[in-house]
Enzyme design. Sequence first.
Site, PDB file in Angstrom:
ATOM      1  N   SER A  46       0.826  -1.202   0.000  1.00 45.05           N
ATOM      2  CA  SER A  46       0.000   0.000   0.000  1.00 45.05           C
ATOM      3  C   SER A  46       0.861   1.253   0.000  1.00 45.05           C
ATOM      4  O   SER A  46       0.512   2.249  -0.629  1.00 45.05           O
ATOM      5  CB  SER A  46      -0.962   0.003   1.193  1.00 45.05           C
ATOM      6  OG  SER A  46      -0.262  -0.076   2.413  1.00 45.05           O
ATOM      7  N   GLU A  47       1.989   1.225   0.718  1.00 45.74           N
ATOM      8  CA  GLU A  47       2.941   2.337   0.662  1.00 45.74           C
ATOM      9  C   GLU A  47       4.382   1.849   0.764  1.00 45.74           C
ATOM     10  O   GLU A  47       4.668   0.864   1.461  1.00 45.74           O
ATOM     11  CB  GLU A  47       2.704   3.370   1.778  1.00 45.74           C
ATOM     12  CG  GLU A  47       1.539   4.306   1.544  1.00 45.74           C
ATOM     13  CD  GLU A  47       0.300   3.906   2.302  1.00 45.74           C
ATOM     14  OE1 GLU A  47      -0.715   4.614   2.178  1.00 45.74           O
ATOM     15  OE2 GLU A  47       0.333   2.871   3.012  1.00 45.74           O
ATOM     16  N   THR A  48       5.245   2.543   0.064  1.00 43.71           N
ATOM     17  CA  THR A  48       6.699   2.399   0.151  1.00 43.71           C
ATOM     18  C   THR A  48       7.248   3.789   0.431  1.00 43.71           C
ATOM     19  O   THR A  48       6.813   4.765  -0.185  1.00 43.71           O
ATOM     20  CB  THR A  48       7.284   1.860  -1.159  1.00 43.71           C
ATOM     21  OG1 THR A  48       6.777   0.542  -1.385  1.00 43.71           O
ATOM     22  CG2 THR A  48       8.800   1.829  -1.129  1.00 43.71           C
TER      23      THR A  48
END
Length: 280
Positions: A46-48
């Site tokens: 979902s996020e990096t």
Amino acid sequence: MPSFDFKQVDVFSSVPLKGNPLAVVIAADGVSDDRMAAFANWTNLSETIFLLRPAAPQADYRVRIFTPRGELPFAGHPTLGACAVWLASGGQPRGDTIIQECAAGLITLRRDGSGVAFAAPPLVRSGAVETELLPRIAAGLGLGLGDILDAQWVDNGPGWLAVLLASRRQVLALRPDPAALGDLKVGVIAPWDPTVDGTEAQFEVRAFVPGLGIPEDPVTGSLNAGVAQWLIGSGRALDAYVASQGTALGRAGRVHVRKSGPDIWIGGEVVTCIEGKVTL
């Protein structure tokens, strides 16, 4: 090609694999925008995030936050994960609090027991969701209009709106239609019934963001930060509560919310699952 220190951590859980995973590239100042975006697309989380030297003189570090499809100005679980990794990597805050710089501005954090917490940023959009939008939201969630007790904009950057339902059972039973929701970023919340659900948490939360390529986010700091301002401000929640999120995905996320003075703090634990080097 250069290599960078890398961690994949689980946020809002002390138990690996039960929270929300986050990829963290450390000391990533040499990584281009295109490579950041490509790596975030490749991890498919979902996020990096990418930890960078701060540009603002009062900040301790800077972070850039990417989904598989683009960059976000702010997000909650990346903020907690970034802070925990920065501290574990030897970061030393200049004062009693920790100041993170991101595209949304400066975010204040602090150590919170065995975890970390951030001060909920101000809402950029609030108030009741437009009446004409409610049928689309209800259809996208598979609900009748009468099932929605209230709906508010709780946008602190990502674009969140939140829908209040009557029971945890209703929240966990949702089977949303991603095509109907489209680019809406919808959080759904309902209170726990202590006699049925127990007392480990007081609210159940789910977050649907199909427009970002994330049908459901496991545990969402930014949404909980916006929802907390709504729930506490309207008297629906006490000044301190725990939100459960990720249950429908087999996770056990716990978001700790506490109002202290004018600030609402959103906290949780962070545990490392993977560490090593990444070549970018």
